[in-house]
Design an enzyme around this catalytic site. Structure first.
Site, mmCIF file in Angstrom:
data_model
loop_
_atom_site.group_PDB
_atom_site.id
_atom_site.type_symbol
_atom_site.label_atom_id
_atom_site.label_comp_id
_atom_site.label_asym_id
_atom_site.label_seq_id
_atom_site.Cartn_x
_atom_site.Cartn_y
_atom_site.Cartn_z
ATOM 1 N N ASP A 1 29.214 9.694 -31.698
ATOM 2 C CA ASP A 1 28.885 11.037 -31.198
ATOM 3 C C ASP A 1 30.013 11.619 -30.356
ATOM 4 O OD1 ASP A 1 26.182 11.309 -32.213
ATOM 5 O OD2 ASP A 1 25.659 9.694 -30.831
ATOM 6 N N ASP B 1 33.794 5.119 -31.476
ATOM 7 C CA ASP B 1 32.527 5.706 -31.081
ATOM 8 C C ASP B 1 32.132 6.765 -32.124
ATOM 9 O OD1 ASP B 1 30.493 6.686 -29.171
ATOM 10 O OD2 ASP B 1 31.802 8.429 -29.064
HETATM 11 P P1 TMP Z 1 27.819 7.620 -28.789
HETATM 12 O O1 TMP Z 1 27.957 6.248 -28.170
HETATM 13 O O2 TMP Z 1 27.919 7.578 -30.291
HETATM 14 O O3 TMP Z 1 28.709 8.648 -28.172
HETATM 15 O O4 TMP Z 1 26.306 8.093 -28.495
HETATM 16 C C1 TMP Z 1 25.871 8.315 -27.185
HETATM 17 C C2 TMP Z 1 25.559 9.748 -26.917
HETATM 18 O O5 TMP Z 1 24.239 10.062 -27.344
HETATM 19 C C3 TMP Z 1 25.584 10.056 -25.446
HETATM 20 O O6 TMP Z 1 26.770 10.736 -25.083
HETATM 21 C C4 TMP Z 1 24.390 10.951 -25.208
HETATM 22 C C5 TMP Z 1 23.755 11.120 -26.556
HETATM 23 N N1 TMP Z 1 22.284 11.099 -26.507
HETATM 24 C C6 TMP Z 1 21.603 12.231 -26.963
HETATM 25 O O7 TMP Z 1 22.231 13.207 -27.389
HETATM 26 N N2 TMP Z 1 20.230 12.240 -26.952
HETATM 27 C C7 TMP Z 1 19.493 11.167 -26.505
HETATM 28 O O8 TMP Z 1 18.258 11.212 -26.511
HETATM 29 C C8 TMP Z 1 20.213 10.010 -26.014
HETATM 30 C C9 TMP Z 1 19.451 8.821 -25.500
HETATM 31 C C10 TMP Z 1 21.602 10.029 -26.057
HETATM 32 MG MG MG Z 2 30.442 9.549 -27.710
#
Ligand code: TMP
Ligand code: MG
Length: 297
Positions: A51, A49
């Site tokens: 974020d 992953d």
């Molecule tokens: P990931 O799969 O790389 O962890 O990304 C998903 C993350 O993105 C989730 O934990 C929430 C975040 N997110 C935001 O920060 N802002 C947004 O507008 C959206 C739709 C998701």
């Molecule tokens: Mg994540």
């Protein structure tokens, strides 16, 4: 046998030296790591992953930016768009991380969030070149140890898939700007597509990924599929409980899962330990993964 014993001794020593590592079934983890190590670098690949996994959760006492935040916080976007995204995040993010709701209860809210967030990106009419500027302005914060992980995987030719429910274009550009995107890597995520004449983002292409549907990275028939196809072992890294599904898109003999539990430790630790083989708490580093990679020949 001698090598096996040496590896096991080494593993035991290193795992015990990490204070923020929690393991429910130590024997099973030992067995999995041993198989991965003995079968070597040509039989393993990584799916991670982005974020809050490849990036840190906290930075200077504040939450570090997600790939979506890089767009939201940029000086190139309108105030209206900024406010709209902040409001959506304030409404939906607490639902995503709530320890009191089940995934089924969260699901419809998360789908709503992503639909709204993607529509807001389209309404904002973002130019292709703005992505580069946005990533320069606000950079993501890489988790300690991840750069070594990337470099070791590059040197040992271990395929590394970044599989994210963030924004593909931002993740890719952030990796490029930090010199961290190598031949052995691929980024699968929500992908903005830009009009050829105007350069403006007018649609998203491919599947929409949110934190609960990361069970199919959809790489059938691609060049990248050739890289991981015959590898029977996989290491999966994520910070959301839904990230455990990330390797479901390919068959494996062994899946070693590593979960980063960044917040709500006391309420969530049991759930994380029941989901991931290894849990790294307190926004910890990738050092343990580096130790495993170091053993691979
Ligand atoms: P990931 O799969 O790389 O962890 O990304 C998903 C993350 O993105 C989730 O934990 C929430 C975040 N997110 C935001 O920060 N802002 C947004 O507008 C959206 C739709 C998701
Ligand atoms: Mg994540």
């Amino acid at each position: 046998l001698k090598r096996t014993k040496t590896i096991l001794n080494y593993l035991l020593t290193i795992i015990l030296t990490f204070r923020n590592v929690e393991i429910k079934d130590f024997e099973n983890v030992e067995k999995k790591i041993l198989k991965i190590v003995l079968e070597g670098k040509n039989n393993v690949h990584i799916v991670s992953d982005f974020d809050m996994t490849i990036t840190k959760y906290w930075h200077n006492g504040r939450k570090s930016p997600s790939s979506h935040d890089i767009i939201t916080k940029s000086s190139t976007v309108s105030d209206e768009y900024h406010k709209k995204c902040e409001a959506l995040k304030a409404k939906y993010y607490p639902i995503e991380i709530s320890p009191d709701l089940t995934d089924d209860e969260k699901y419809p809210y998360i789908v709503d969030w992503y639909k709204n967030a993607n529509q807001a990106i389209l309404d904002e009419k973002i130019h292709k070149d703005d992505i580069t500027t946005m990533c320069r302005e606000n950079s993501v914060v890489f988790r300690p140890g991840i750069k070594d992980v990337f470099q070791t995987c590059r040197d040992k030719e271990i395929p590394f898939l970044v599989f994210s429910a963030g924004v593909q274009n931002v993740i890719q550009e952030s990796l490029v700007q930090s010199d961290l995107l190598y031949e052995n890597m691929k980024v699968v995520s929500n992908t903005m597509s830009f009009n050829e004449e105007t350069g403006i983002c007018d649609k998203f292409v491919g599947q929409l990924y949110h934190v609960f549907n990361k069970n199919n990275f959809g790489l059938e028939g691609t060049e990248y599929e050739k890289k991981y196809k015959n590898r029977k072992n996989v290491i999966v890294c994520g910070d959301s409980l839904g990230d455990i599904k990330m390797a479901d898109g390919a068959e494996h003999e062994t899946c070693l899962s590593i979960g980063f539990l960044n917040l709500n430790k006391f309420k969530m630790l049991n759930k994380y330990m029941n989901t991931f083989d290894i849990v790294i708490t307190d926004d910890g580093s990738f050092d343990l993964v580096n130790e495993i990679l170091r053993l691979l020949n």
